[in-house]
Design an enzyme around this catalytic site. Structure first.
Site, PDB file in Angstrom:
ATOM      1  N   ASP A  37      -7.436  -3.456  -3.898  1.00 30.63           N
ATOM      2  CA  ASP A  37      -6.838  -2.221  -3.372  1.00 30.63           C
ATOM      3  C   ASP A  37      -5.563  -1.884  -4.142  1.00 30.63           C
ATOM      4  OD1 ASP A  37      -8.245  -3.772  -1.523  1.00 30.63           O
ATOM      5  OD2 ASP A  37      -6.902  -3.368   0.133  1.00 30.63           O
ATOM      6  N   ASP A  61       0.794  -1.231   0.000  1.00 30.17           N
ATOM      7  CA  ASP A  61       0.000   0.000   0.000  1.00 30.17           C
ATOM      8  C   ASP A  61       0.831   1.290   0.000  1.00 30.17           C
ATOM      9  OD1 ASP A  61      -2.503  -0.984  -0.342  1.00 30.17           O
ATOM     10  OD2 ASP A  61      -3.066  -0.945   1.765  1.00 30.17           O
TER      11      ASP A  61
HETATM   12  N1  GLY Z   1      -5.768  -1.290   1.939  1.00 27.06           N
HETATM   13  C1  GLY Z   1      -6.905  -0.697   1.435  1.00 27.06           C
HETATM   14  C2  GLY Z   1      -8.157  -1.061   2.160  1.00 27.06           C
HETATM   15  O1  GLY Z   1      -8.108  -1.725   3.183  1.00 27.06           O
HETATM   16  O2  GLY Z   1      -9.207  -0.694   1.725  1.00 27.06           O
END
Ligand code: GLY
Length: 410
Positions: free
Chosen positions: A185, A127
């Site tokens: 994500d 992320d």
């Molecule tokens: N890492 C992005 C989410 O949990 O939405």
């Protein structure tokens, strides 16, 4: 509380209907026609957001980033600089600075961002796009500096280091349960790689982004264009091991934030590549969401589209905000009729989020803008609370709405 919210919403809808019978200046700007009442609502929301974020700033301990706030106890939960959510607070401040030109907001953002610097050299880069692009990417867009550019380039290289050529994707999360997990994500993180490749960085970063997108396109979606939360891969042969959920109701369900990331990701991918497969995918996902029989009339989704109806499932303002921002980009890539449909859904989301029970009054909610998001229901983490990322995408969506019908710069 819900009743007062509904009355306010009705009054607002009525005033919107009356106002749209006049052709406004804003409506002359382009085919997508922002409406004057919406622009007024957004102006008011953003002014309040500036005040609210000053309150948040005042409450935030040194060295930390806001995550959430618990209304009952008055406790703010904060994160370390390496938490995936830590880029959203400075990113929101940068958008609010863009709106207000108030340098106390940008100064706080830039000051706080310094704590994120060491993420640029991380090995477990999960992320990193959220963390570094949503913060430094916005700083670079508004107040460019060679220092921010270098940090973004390093961050992109760190993110790309988690790419596995056999799988054709960047690893999404680190836990013992998976061999090589990939989530939707991860699509939103790819914006960092495109930016880096197109800003003098290694062109291989873009190839990695495209390969990751294609792998996700191939394996993450069902025939109805809903997506699995996690696809796990075998790193020895690149084959899919399993399709599961980590944060949704069931392996076969449509976890709302996952659907939102898919929409946001493929819309952004089309912006960079003009590849019609990405546009088609974004349109299919948008249609899955907006035409879904489980989407409530106020367009704020339940935390999972397939959550059982009793007891009535919790709403997730964060998914709504991400979807709204994505739709306000997607509307500019489709034919005008479709674009108008997406704008109408986005407007409804903004209207819903602008009132009780979602939007907090200035001084409430620990300084966060929105209430009622769901972080991780199966783990019972951050359930029905404010979320820093909900605020970020709400503000981003409103900034995007103000640019409807204009040449856009994101
Ligand atoms: N890492 C992005 C989410 O949990 O939405």
């Amino acid at each position: 509380m819900f009743r007062i919210g509904r009355i306010l919403l009705f009054v607002f809808l009525l005033s919107g209907l009356l106002a749209t019978s006049f052709v406004s200046e804003a409506q002359k700007k382009g085919p997508l026609r922002p409406s004057e009442p919406m622009l007024k609502l957004i102006e008011n929301n953003l002014k309040q957001a500036c005040s609210q974020y000053k309150i948040l700033k005042g409450r935030l301990p040194a060295g930390r980033f806001p995550k959430t706030y618990f209304i009952r106890t008055g406790r703010m939960e904060t994160g370390e600089p390496d938490a995936w959510t830590s880029g959203f607070y400075p990113g929101t401040l940068m958008y609010l600075y863009q709106f207000s030109k108030d340098t106390s907001l940008s100064n706080e953002a830039l000051q706080r961002m310094k704590l994120l610097e060491k993420n640029a050299d991380r090995k477990d880069a999960y992320d990193l796009g959220f963390l570094m692009y949503n913060s430094y990417g916005n700083a670079q867009r508004l107040l460019p500096s060679p220092e921010y550019a270098a940090l973004l380039q390093n961050s992109a290289r760190a993110l790309a280091a988690d790419f596995n050529a056999k799988v054709g994707a960047i690893r999404s999360r680190e836990t013992g349960k998976w061999q090589f997990p990939v989530t939707t994500d991860g699509l939103a993180n790819l914006e960092l790689l495109f930016w880096a490749a197109r800003s003098g960085g290694d062109p291989a970063l873009e190839k990695i982004a495209i390969t990751h997108a294609n792998t996700t396109l191939l394996n993450q979606f069902r025939p109805d264009y809903s997506s699995y939360d996690v696809v796990d891969y075998d790193t020895t042969n690149g084959q899919v091991v399993s399709r599961k959920t980590a944060r949704g109701y069931a392996d076969t369900s449509a976890w709302s934030r996952g659907q939102a990331w898919g929409l946001y990701g493929f819309t952004m991918l089309y912006r960079f590549t003009r590849d019609s497969r990405y546009l088609d995918q974004a349109v299919h996902i948008a249609d899955f969401i907006s035409g879904n029989p489980h989407l409530p009339v106020d367009k704020i989704p339940y935390w999972d589209f397939n959550a059982p109806p009793f007891p009535v499932p919790l709403r997730d303002a964060s998914s709504a905000a991400i979807m709204c921002s994505a739709l306000l980009e997607l509307c500019g890539y489709t034919d005008p009729k479709k674009g108008q449909e997406y704008v109408a859904v986005a407007e409804q989301i903004i209207r819903s989020l602008s009132f009780d029970p979602y939007k907090a009054l200035v001084g409430e909610n620990g300084g966060f803008l929105l209430k009622h998001s769901v972080g991780n229901m199966p783990a019972r983490i951050e359930v029905d609370v404010p979320e820093t990322y909900a605020d970020y995408y709400f503000v981003e969506a409103m900034m995007r709405y103000r640019q409807l019908g204009e040449k856009r710069s994101w």
